[in-house]
Design a protein around this motif. Structure first.
Motif, mmCIF file in Angstrom:
data_model
loop_
_atom_site.group_PDB
_atom_site.id
_atom_site.type_symbol
_atom_site.label_atom_id
_atom_site.label_comp_id
_atom_site.label_asym_id
_atom_site.label_seq_id
_atom_site.Cartn_x
_atom_site.Cartn_y
_atom_site.Cartn_z
ATOM 1 N N PHE B 62 42.968 52.215 27.610
ATOM 2 C CA PHE B 62 42.110 52.000 28.465
ATOM 3 C C PHE B 62 41.888 50.544 28.405
ATOM 4 C CE2 PHE B 62 37.629 51.631 30.218
ATOM 5 C CZ PHE B 62 37.812 52.401 31.223
ATOM 6 N N ILE B 63 41.886 49.919 27.254
ATOM 7 C CA ILE B 63 41.917 48.208 27.334
ATOM 8 C C ILE B 63 43.049 47.904 28.404
ATOM 9 C CG2 ILE B 63 42.212 46.245 25.752
ATOM 10 C CD1 ILE B 63 39.562 47.988 25.293
ATOM 11 N N LEU B 64 44.526 48.419 28.001
ATOM 12 C CA LEU B 64 45.584 47.824 28.842
ATOM 13 C C LEU B 64 45.407 47.968 30.070
ATOM 14 C CD1 LEU B 64 48.529 48.932 26.701
ATOM 15 C CD2 LEU B 64 47.781 46.707 27.079
ATOM 16 N N ALA B 65 44.622 49.254 30.638
ATOM 17 C CA ALA B 65 44.260 49.571 32.022
ATOM 18 C C ALA B 65 43.278 48.603 32.522
ATOM 19 C CB ALA B 65 43.791 50.951 31.938
ATOM 20 N N LEU B 66 42.578 48.003 31.878
ATOM 21 C CA LEU B 66 41.534 47.288 32.289
ATOM 22 C C LEU B 66 42.241 45.989 32.381
ATOM 23 C CD1 LEU B 66 38.211 47.735 30.290
ATOM 24 C CD2 LEU B 66 38.893 48.517 32.638
ATOM 25 N N LEU B 67 43.260 45.627 31.726
ATOM 26 C CA LEU B 67 43.949 44.298 31.908
ATOM 27 C C LEU B 67 45.089 44.553 33.126
ATOM 28 C CD1 LEU B 67 44.937 43.599 28.007
ATOM 29 C CD2 LEU B 67 42.964 42.239 29.612
ATOM 30 N N ALA B 68 45.466 45.644 33.016
ATOM 31 C CA ALA B 68 46.461 45.638 34.349
ATOM 32 C C ALA B 68 45.526 45.648 35.629
ATOM 33 C CB ALA B 68 47.160 47.320 34.305
ATOM 34 N N LYS B 190 44.570 24.840 46.229
ATOM 35 C CA LYS B 190 44.839 25.357 44.598
ATOM 36 C C LYS B 190 43.679 25.917 44.435
ATOM 37 C CE LYS B 190 46.430 23.832 40.456
ATOM 38 N NZ LYS B 190 46.760 22.694 39.657
ATOM 39 N N LEU B 191 42.504 25.430 44.657
ATOM 40 C CA LEU B 191 41.135 25.493 44.300
ATOM 41 C C LEU B 191 40.889 26.823 45.042
ATOM 42 C CD1 LEU B 191 38.502 24.944 42.937
ATOM 43 C CD2 LEU B 191 37.632 23.697 44.882
ATOM 44 N N TYR B 192 41.011 26.954 46.208
ATOM 45 C CA TYR B 192 40.888 28.178 47.229
ATOM 46 C C TYR B 192 41.701 29.266 46.510
ATOM 47 C CZ TYR B 192 38.413 25.725 50.777
ATOM 48 O OH TYR B 192 37.468 25.065 51.551
ATOM 49 N N THR B 193 43.131 29.072 46.019
ATOM 50 C CA THR B 193 43.857 30.371 45.607
ATOM 51 C C THR B 193 43.067 30.857 44.361
ATOM 52 O OG1 THR B 193 45.700 29.123 46.528
ATOM 53 C CG2 THR B 193 46.104 30.912 45.107
ATOM 54 N N ILE B 194 42.681 29.776 43.519
ATOM 55 C CA ILE B 194 42.083 30.294 42.054
ATOM 56 C C ILE B 194 40.777 31.120 42.503
ATOM 57 C CG2 ILE B 194 40.851 29.349 40.272
ATOM 58 C CD1 ILE B 194 43.122 27.195 40.312
ATOM 59 N N ILE B 195 39.904 30.619 43.548
ATOM 60 C CA ILE B 195 38.628 31.401 43.515
ATOM 61 C C ILE B 195 38.936 32.695 44.132
ATOM 62 C CG2 ILE B 195 36.488 31.072 44.771
ATOM 63 C CD1 ILE B 195 36.554 28.180 45.089
ATOM 64 N N PHE B 196 39.776 32.936 44.972
ATOM 65 C CA PHE B 196 40.122 33.866 45.770
ATOM 66 C C PHE B 196 40.623 34.958 44.500
ATOM 67 C CE2 PHE B 196 41.744 37.188 48.614
ATOM 68 C CZ PHE B 196 40.913 36.903 49.654
ATOM 69 N N ALA B 197 41.656 34.378 43.649
ATOM 70 C CA ALA B 197 42.291 35.281 42.524
ATOM 71 C C ALA B 197 41.170 35.887 41.847
ATOM 72 C CB ALA B 197 43.183 34.641 41.874
ATOM 73 N N LEU B 198 40.187 35.044 41.327
ATOM 74 C CA LEU B 198 38.944 35.079 40.447
ATOM 75 C C LEU B 198 38.210 36.276 40.997
ATOM 76 C CD1 LEU B 198 37.336 34.286 37.888
ATOM 77 C CD2 LEU B 198 36.123 32.730 39.677
ATOM 78 N N GLY B 199 37.859 36.063 42.124
ATOM 79 C CA GLY B 199 36.942 36.950 43.146
ATOM 80 C C GLY B 199 37.591 38.267 42.828
ATOM 81 N N ALA B 200 38.916 38.357 43.400
ATOM 82 C CA ALA B 200 39.695 39.619 43.307
ATOM 83 C C ALA B 200 39.747 40.169 42.031
ATOM 84 C CB ALA B 200 41.262 39.214 44.013
ATOM 85 N N ALA B 201 39.884 39.400 40.810
ATOM 86 C CA ALA B 201 40.081 40.061 39.582
ATOM 87 C C ALA B 201 38.628 40.503 39.368
ATOM 88 C CB ALA B 201 40.162 38.759 38.672
ATOM 89 N N LEU B 202 37.674 40.170 39.822
ATOM 90 C CA LEU B 202 36.306 40.833 39.169
ATOM 91 C C LEU B 202 36.248 42.011 40.103
ATOM 92 C CD1 LEU B 202 33.784 37.837 39.338
ATOM 93 C CD2 LEU B 202 34.922 39.139 37.324
ATOM 94 N N ALA B 203 36.474 42.110 41.280
ATOM 95 C CA ALA B 203 36.616 43.320 42.174
ATOM 96 C C ALA B 203 37.514 44.405 41.662
ATOM 97 C CB ALA B 203 36.770 43.090 43.618
ATOM 98 N N GLY B 204 38.616 44.018 40.915
ATOM 99 C CA GLY B 204 39.685 44.972 40.539
ATOM 100 C C GLY B 204 38.991 45.389 39.080
ATOM 101 N N LEU B 205 38.195 44.800 38.293
ATOM 102 C CA LEU B 205 37.966 45.139 37.233
ATOM 103 C C LEU B 205 36.857 46.036 37.369
ATOM 104 C CD1 LEU B 205 37.174 44.799 33.981
ATOM 105 C CD2 LEU B 205 35.523 43.162 34.659
ATOM 106 N N ALA B 206 35.856 45.846 38.678
ATOM 107 C CA ALA B 206 34.673 46.731 38.948
ATOM 108 C C ALA B 206 35.474 48.298 39.282
ATOM 109 C CB ALA B 206 33.924 46.323 39.933
ATOM 110 N N GLY B 207 36.726 48.249 40.238
ATOM 111 C CA GLY B 207 37.249 49.311 40.651
ATOM 112 C C GLY B 207 37.750 50.136 39.439
ATOM 113 N N ALA B 208 38.421 49.408 38.374
ATOM 114 C CA ALA B 208 38.842 50.241 37.244
ATOM 115 C C ALA B 208 37.678 50.893 36.394
ATOM 116 C CB ALA B 208 39.923 49.396 36.388
#
Lengths: 380, 306
Positions: B62-68, B190-208
Motif C-alpha cells: 500500500f505504501i508503494l501504491a501511495l508513492l505511485a 518553472k514556478l507554475y509547473t511546480i505548483i501545478f505538479a504539487l496540486g496534482a500530487a495532493l489530488a492523486g494522494l487523495a484519490g488513492a
C-alpha cells in the motif's frame, strides 16, 4: 466519442450475398452506455447480444450500436436518428430507467418495437405499457421483492434498508417492503452517486437492526461494501444482484464474501442453454458473463426467434411471435405476463470465491414463477 | 440520539473534510497563483487512484501504491501544465474551462483504454483494517482515523511550506503580483509547473487514499471536484487556510446534515416524508452554506481579492 459500430452479423457469410437479394433485412438499433460511469453494464449487454447474433449465423440482422453516455438527452437524439435516418425496425439496449423513460414511449408510439435488456421502470409496466414494448430482464421491483422474500424466509425480523434517492431507489425499497413482513429498523435514502457511507453505517450501528438490505448499483455498492466490512458492524446483508454482479465483484473483493443477493440468473443455473452461453461467452471475450450479459443474450435470442416466425414489417404477426417467447432462455423457463414483462424464477445466490475469482453460487429459489404487480394497471 | 452516534458522525465529517482539503488545496493554489480554473483536477484524483490500484495489484504494497499515486499524478500534472495549461494563462476563463473540460474527457477515455471499463480493486492494507475502540465506547475504523491524521499532517506541512520556505515565499508573491516577481528574476513558468505538479500530487494522494474505501472507476473525480469548488469558494480563493476551514465546514455540514435533518424533521412529520424531505434538504445543505457565507463575505472566509 462517436462510437458507431456497424456490425453486420456474420460478415463472412455475407460475402457471397448478392446486393438486392429478396431476403428482408431486420435492422436493430442498440442504444446503450459504453462510456463514462456505468459503461461496464452496457458493454456486457452489447457483448451478450452480439454473441447470440453471431451464434445464430444469420446475415439478415443488421445491428447499429451507439453510445448514450448515460445521458437522457443523448439517448433521445440517438433514438430519433435511428428511427428517422437509419430506419431501424427494433430498438434495444438501454440500461438506465430514466433513459428508458425518455426513449421508449416515443419509439413505441412511432410503431417501432422496443426490447428492454435491462431497465424495467414501473410506469412502462403499468399505465404506460405498450403492445410494442417487451422487457426481457425484469420489472424493476422484482429483484427487490425477492430480496424481501428471502430476508423474511431467513428469519430476519428487524431490517435496516437503504437506497439512493431517485425513482429506482424508491421502487427498490417499496419492492423489498412488499414481501418483507418484519419490522423496518431504519429507512435511509442516500444521495445518488454518493461514495462515502460512513454516516449511514453509523446509523446502522445505532439502529439495533438484525440485518441490512441495500440497493446501491455500480460504484456506490462497491464503496458501501468496502466501508461496511471495515466498520466492525457485522450484521448480515441482503441485496439485489446489481451490487454483486461479475463485473463488480472483483473490485469489492473479500468484503462481499458470503453476502446473499437475489437475481433472475446465475452462471450455475442448470440448463443446457446457460451452460453453452457461459462457456461461449468466456471463450469469446475472456471473462465470465454477468447478469447483464445474460440479459443481452436472451434479448437477442428472443428477437431471433420472432424473426424466424414472422416478418418484422407485419407488426401484428411479429408482436405475437415476440409474445410467445419461443426461445431457449439462459434462465430456463421464461414467458411473458400480460404486460410483456417476464414471469420467471428469482433466485437467492451467495458470493463465493472460486480459485482467484469472486463469483456467485445459487442457493435457492426466492420467488417462483414471479410476475409483477402492475399487470392490472396495464390496459393494452 | 446517542452520544456515540453523534461523536462518530463528527469524526466522519472531519474525515470527509481532510480528504476534501487535499483536493481543494491544489485547486485553490492553482486558481490563486495562476488565475486558472482547472476542471481537470478531478481527473488527477482519478489518475492517482488508478496508479495506486495498478501498483498495489502488482506489488501488494500500500505504501508503494501511495508513492505511485503521488508520482503519477505529479507527472501527469506537470505534463498537462507544460503541454496545455501554459497556453491558457492569458486567455479568459471561458477558454480555460473549455480546455480543461476537454482534458477531463481525454483523461477519462484514456484511462478506459488502459484499464478497461470495469472498476478496479484497491483495498486497505491488513494492518489498517478493522475498527478501533476510542474513549467513550466509540468504535471507529482505523483506516478513517489514519486518513484524518494524514490529512492533518499534510495540512501542517503545506502551511509550513507556504509560510517558511523559499518556494512558499514565491508562491505567496505569485499570488500577489505575478508580473512583479517575474520582473524580479523568478522563473515564473518553472514556478507554475511546480505548483501545478504539487496540486496534482495532493489530488492523486487523495484519490488513492479514498479509492481504497470507495470504488476506483472512470469518472470518480468529478463529484469530488464539485465539492472542492464549493470548498474554495467558501474558504476564499487562493487561501490555504481558507481551504482548510472550508473543507472541514463542508465535511461536517454534509455529514451531519444528511444524518440529523431527517431525524429532526421526524419530530413533526411521519417517518417516510421526513426521510424524503430531510434527504433532499441535506443534499442542498452545503450549497445553502455556500450561499450564506457569500452573502456575509462575498470573497469567502479568507479571500482577499474579488
Amino acid at each position: 466519442m462517436k462510437n458507431l459500430l456497424n456490425v453486420s452479423a456474420g460478415i463472412l457469410a455475407a460475402v457471397g450475398l448478392t446486393i438486392g437479394s429478396a431476403v428482408a433485412e431486420t435492422k436493430v438499433g442498440m442504444i446503450t452506455t459504453l462510456s463514462g460511469g456505468g459503461a461496464g453494464l452496457g458493454i456486457d449487454v452489447r457483448d451478450g447480444f452480439m454473441l447470440a447474433i453471431k451464434q445464430s449465423g444469420r446475415s439478415d440482422i443488421n445491428v447499429v450500436i451507439e453510445d448514450d453516455q448515460r445521458k437522457p438527452d443523448v439517448a433521445v437524439k440517438l433514438a430519433d436518428k435511428m428511427i428517422q435516418s437509419e430506419k431501424v425496425d427494433v430498438l434495444t439496449g438501454i440500461i438506465w430507467s430514466n433513459l428508458a423513460m425518455a426513449v421508449v414511449p416515443s419509439a413505441t408510439a412511432q410503431g417501432k418495437f422496443y426490447l428492454s435488456p435491462n431497465a424495467g421502470p414501473s410506469v412502462l409496466a403499468g399505465k404506460g405499457c405498450h403492445p410494442n414494448y417487451f422487457n426481457v430482464a425484469w420489472q424493476n421491483d422484482n429483484i427487490h421483492e425477492a430480496a424481501g422474500a428471502y430476508a423474511d424466509g431467513a428469519g430476519y425480523k428487524n431490517t435496516f434498508i437503504l437506497a439512493p434517492n431517485y425513482p429506482a431507489g424508491k421502487d427498490a425499497l417499496i419492492g423489498f417492503k412488499r414481501y418483507f413482513k418484519g419490522k423496518i429498523a431504519g429507512e435511509v435514502y442516500t444521495k445518488l452517486g454518493q461514495t462515502d457511507y460512513a454516516a449511514e453505517i453509523a446509523q446502522i450501528r445505532a439502529a439495533g437492526a438484525d440485518s441490512v438490505f441495500f440497493f446501491l448499483p455500480g460504484g456506490m455498492g462497491i464503496a458501501f461494501l468496502k466501508q461496511y466490512s471495515g466498520s466492525g458492524v457485522d450484521l448480515p446483508i441482503v441485496g439485489p444482484a446489481f451490487s454483486f454482479d461479475q463485473g463488480i465483484l472483483q473490485a469489492v473483493g473479500e468484503a462481499a464474501l458470503g453476502v446473499v443477493n437475489t437475481s433472475q440468473w446465475n452462471k450455475d443455473l442448470d440448463n443446457p442453454t446457460n451452460a453453452a452461453f457461459v462457456k461461449s461467452f468466456q471463450a469469446e471475450y475472456g471473462r465470465l458473463p454477468s447478469l447483464y450479459a445474460s440479459q443481452g443474450f436472451d434479448t437477442a435470442n428472443l428477437l431471433i426467434s420472432a424473426i424466424e416466425k414472422a416478418d418484422v414489417n407485419d407488426a401484428d404477426a411479429f408482436r405475437s411471435a415476440l409474445k410467445s417467447a419461443d426461445f431457449e432462455s439462459t434462465r430456463g423457463d421464461f414467458k411473458f405476463s400480460s404486460n410483456h414483462h417476464p414471469i420467471q424464477n428469482i433466485y437467492a445466490r451467495e458470493v463465493i470465491k472460486e480459485g482467484d475469482v469472486f463469483t456467485n453460487k445459487t442457493l435457492s429459489v426466492a420467488l417462483e414463477n414471479h410476475s409483477n404487480v402492475y399487470t392490472e394497471d396495464c390496459k393494452m | 440520539m446517542s452520544f456515540v452516534l453523534i461523536a462518530e458522525q463528527i469524526l466522519n465529517g472531519l474525515q470527509l473534510g481532510v480528504m476534501l482539503f487535499l483536493m481543494s488545496a491544489g485547486l485553490t493554489l492553482i486558481f490563486g497563483v495562476m488565475g486558472l480554473i482547472n476542471l481537470a483536477h478531478g481527473s488527477l484524483y482519478m489518475v492517482g487512484a488508478f496508479a495506486a490500484a495498478a501498483i498495489a495489484g502488482l506489488t501488494g504494497s500500500f505504501i508503494l501504491a501511495l508513492l505511485a499515486a503521488l508520482t503519477a499524478a505529479a507527472i501527469a500534472g506537470a505534463m498537462v501544465e507544460m503541454v496545455v495549461i501554459r497556453r491558457l494563462y492569458n486567455r479568459d476563463h471561458l477558454d480555460q474551462v473549455l480546455a480543461t473540460f476537454a482534458l477531463i474527457l481525454i483523461f477519462s477515455e484514456g484511462t478506459r483504454w488502459v484499464f478497461g471499463s470495469f472498476p478496479l480493486y484497491l483495498d486497505i492494507p491488513s494492518y489498517l483494517q478493522g475498527p478501533v475502540s476510542l474513549p467513550g465506547g466509540i468504535q471507529y475504523p482505523l483506516y478513517r482515523i489514519t486518513l484524518i491524521l494524514i490529512g492533518v499532517v499534510v495540512a501542517i506541512a503545506l502551511g509550513l511550506m507556504i509560510s517558511k520556505t523559499r518556494i512558499g515565499i514565491r508562491i505567496r508573491a505569485g499570488e500577489n503580483d505575478r508580473e512583479m516577481i517575474a520582473a524580479l528574476g523568478v522563473d515564473i513558468s518553472k514556478l507554475y509547473t511546480i505548483i501545478f505538479a504539487l496540486g496534482a500530487a495532493l489530488a492523486g494522494l487523495a484519490g488513492a487514499l479514498v479509492g481504497a474505501i470507495q470504488s476506483v472507476e472512470v469518472g470518480m473525480g468529478e463529484p469530488v471536484l464539485i465539492l472542492a469548488f464549493v470548498v474554495i469558494v467558501i474558504g476564499g480563493i487562493g487561501s490555504i487556510k481558507g481551504a482548510m476551514v472550508g473543507s472541514v465546514l463542508v465535511g461536517l455540514t454534509d455529514t451531519l446534515g444528511g444524518v440529523f435533518l431527517p431525524k429532526i424533521l421526524q419530530l413533526f412529520m411521519d417517518i417516510s416524508t421526513a426521510t424524503n424531505v430531510g434527504s433532499s434538504i441535506a443534499s442542498m445543505a452545503i450549497y445553502i452554506l455556500m450561499g450564506v457565507v457569500l452573502i456575509w463575505r462575498p470573497t469567502g472566509l479568507y479571500g482577499s481579492r474579488l
